[in-house]
Design an enzyme around this catalytic site. Structure first.
Site, mmCIF file in Angstrom:
data_model
loop_
_atom_site.group_PDB
_atom_site.id
_atom_site.type_symbol
_atom_site.label_atom_id
_atom_site.label_comp_id
_atom_site.label_asym_id
_atom_site.label_seq_id
_atom_site.Cartn_x
_atom_site.Cartn_y
_atom_site.Cartn_z
ATOM 1 N N HIS A 142 0.813 -1.216 0.000
ATOM 2 C CA HIS A 142 0.000 0.000 0.000
ATOM 3 C C HIS A 142 0.852 1.274 0.000
ATOM 4 O O HIS A 142 0.428 2.299 0.503
ATOM 5 C CB HIS A 142 -0.981 0.009 1.186
ATOM 6 C CG HIS A 142 -1.745 -1.262 1.323
ATOM 7 N ND1 HIS A 142 -2.720 -1.652 0.413
ATOM 8 C CD2 HIS A 142 -1.648 -2.255 2.243
ATOM 9 C CE1 HIS A 142 -3.192 -2.828 0.776
ATOM 10 N NE2 HIS A 142 -2.569 -3.218 1.874
ATOM 11 N N ARG A 143 2.071 1.173 -0.537
ATOM 12 C CA ARG A 143 2.999 2.307 -0.613
ATOM 13 C C ARG A 143 3.377 2.853 0.764
ATOM 14 O O ARG A 143 3.714 4.017 0.925
ATOM 15 C CB ARG A 143 2.447 3.410 -1.518
ATOM 16 C CG ARG A 143 2.173 2.898 -2.943
ATOM 17 C CD ARG A 143 1.984 3.965 -3.964
ATOM 18 N NE ARG A 143 3.077 4.900 -4.072
ATOM 19 C CZ ARG A 143 4.250 4.704 -4.696
ATOM 20 N NH1 ARG A 143 4.486 3.547 -5.269
ATOM 21 N NH2 ARG A 143 5.147 5.643 -4.744
ATOM 22 N N LEU A 144 3.347 1.995 1.767
ATOM 23 C CA LEU A 144 3.745 2.370 3.125
ATOM 24 C C LEU A 144 5.209 1.973 3.333
ATOM 25 O O LEU A 144 5.564 1.224 4.244
ATOM 26 C CB LEU A 144 2.829 1.688 4.158
ATOM 27 C CG LEU A 144 1.325 1.960 3.977
ATOM 28 C CD1 LEU A 144 0.518 1.156 4.985
ATOM 29 C CD2 LEU A 144 1.046 3.454 4.095
#
Length: 193
Positions: free
Chosen positions: A171-173
């Protein structure tokens, strides 16, 4: 692996890349800037690294060498897509010693050595046949003997002032660890994704 030494962490990640990347795990994007501030980037191959920096070799009459002469600073970017990792390095640049350049040049294949003599790297070329003819001239010139390092060819060392380790997360974390040179050591912190 948790460490506060970015060179040890680089060694770990680089070893994993060398074991898993199919082609040129030592390929690194090199960004430079000319005297007018125009940036330029290209791929080079890392040929050495350690606490004193990251080494690559090139024709010292090439565009990148001219840019490094004008502004002796650079950025490197390793991107290992299959590992979902990248490392960014920024710092000053110096030429490696003639002895170090000679030793690396001697380890290259004979064809690569001859190519270093034949190429006016980064300069306009009227036809591929011109380069191939120059290569054949160099092969004849050095036939039966060792090929010495051309005087215009050698290494550069990027001495890191900043090293960032980026690890992909769902999740692009992403996880981003930043090491900044602080005297003889390093200051470590995190960056938002």
């Amino acid at each position: 692996m948790s460490t506060t030494d970015p060179i040890q962490l680089f060694d770990t990640w680089f070893a994993e890349a060398r074991a898993s990347e199919i082609n040129d795990s030592n390929a690194v994007a090199l960004a430079t800037v000319d005297g007018a501030g125009q940036p330029s980037v290209r791929m080079v191959l890392l040929k050495g690294h350690g606490p004193d920096g990251f080494v690559f070799y090139t024709n010292r009459e090439s565009r990148k060498a001219g840019e490094l002469a004008a502004v002796p600073r650079a950025a490197l970017l390793f991107h290992w897509k299959s590992l979902r990792r990248q490392i960014r390095i920024e710092g000053g640049v110096t030429q490696v010693s003639d002895a170090e350049s000679d030793a690396y040049f001697a380890s290259r294949s004979r064809d690569s050595q001859l190519g270093a003599w034949a190429s006016d790297q980064s300069r306009p070329l009227d036809a591929r046949a011109t380069f191939e003819a120059r290569y054949e001239e160099m092969r004849a010139r050095f036939e039966g003997g060792e090929v010495p390092r051309p005087p215009h060819w050698g290494g550069y060392r990027v001495t890191p002032a900043r090293i960032e380790f980026w690890q992909d997360r769902a999740h692009r974390l992403h996880e981003r660890r930043l090491f900044v040179r602080d005297g003889d050591g390093w200051r470590e912190g995190l960056l938002y994704p």
